[in-house]
Design a protein around this motif. Sequence first.
Motif: not given
Length: 230
Positions: A154-161, A185-190, A194-198, A212-213
């Motif tokens: 599974l792949l995806g790009a997370g925001r870095m707000p 801490h970042d609300p999305v990346i953190s 925790r969900c196991g994404r790297m 996220s610039c």
Amino acid sequence: MYVKEMLITPPDDSSEHGRAKAVIRNYAAHDFEELIRVQAESFPPPYPEELLWNQEQLSSHIQHYPDGAICIEVDGELAGSMTSLRMQWDAAHPSSHTWAEVTDDGYIRNHQPDGNTLYIVDLCVRPKYRKWGLAQLMMQAMYHLVIAQGMDRLLGAGRMPGYHRVVEQMTAQQYLDQVAAGERHDPVISFLLRCGRMPVGVASDYLDDEESCHYAALMEWRNPFKAIHI
């Protein structure tokens, strides 16, 4: 058709509602108006309004890849949704891409039925239901989809707000590294960690996202039942 029912406990233990019934299922045409409202609540300004779902995009999701279009209800109320597509991904030679490119501007007409990777197009949860663990439950459903359909990852790009607060101090990659190391801490990346994404890299100009610039963290979850050679 995917349907999973469960009982969940609200984050406030003193809630008068006690345990609630949650249902994860594939979304359908009768959900479209409510899904658009959920998105508007989940992504308020400065998130661009034109990036919120429209009826045509949602219709295209269930036409091209209904398995990857799920929502979650809490006691009958639509509380969130998650959308994905299959694509072919070469982990040894990852290519730079934008959200618009990889998702066909959100229409997913570029879905590849034999793709080796499940790419996350969107994830949202109504603010009133945040901290209920609903996003984690939908993410787990997508992990099951990866396994059931024999995909590699599974792949995806997370925001870095949180990045806009420190953009003058560090690069986007340095910010991601610090969040991944638990130093920031970042609300999305953190949450994704925790969900196991790297994290596997940073995409620039990924999305029109001031907080996220315009960067996003590319993050992966590998199918533990498949050997992936890189």
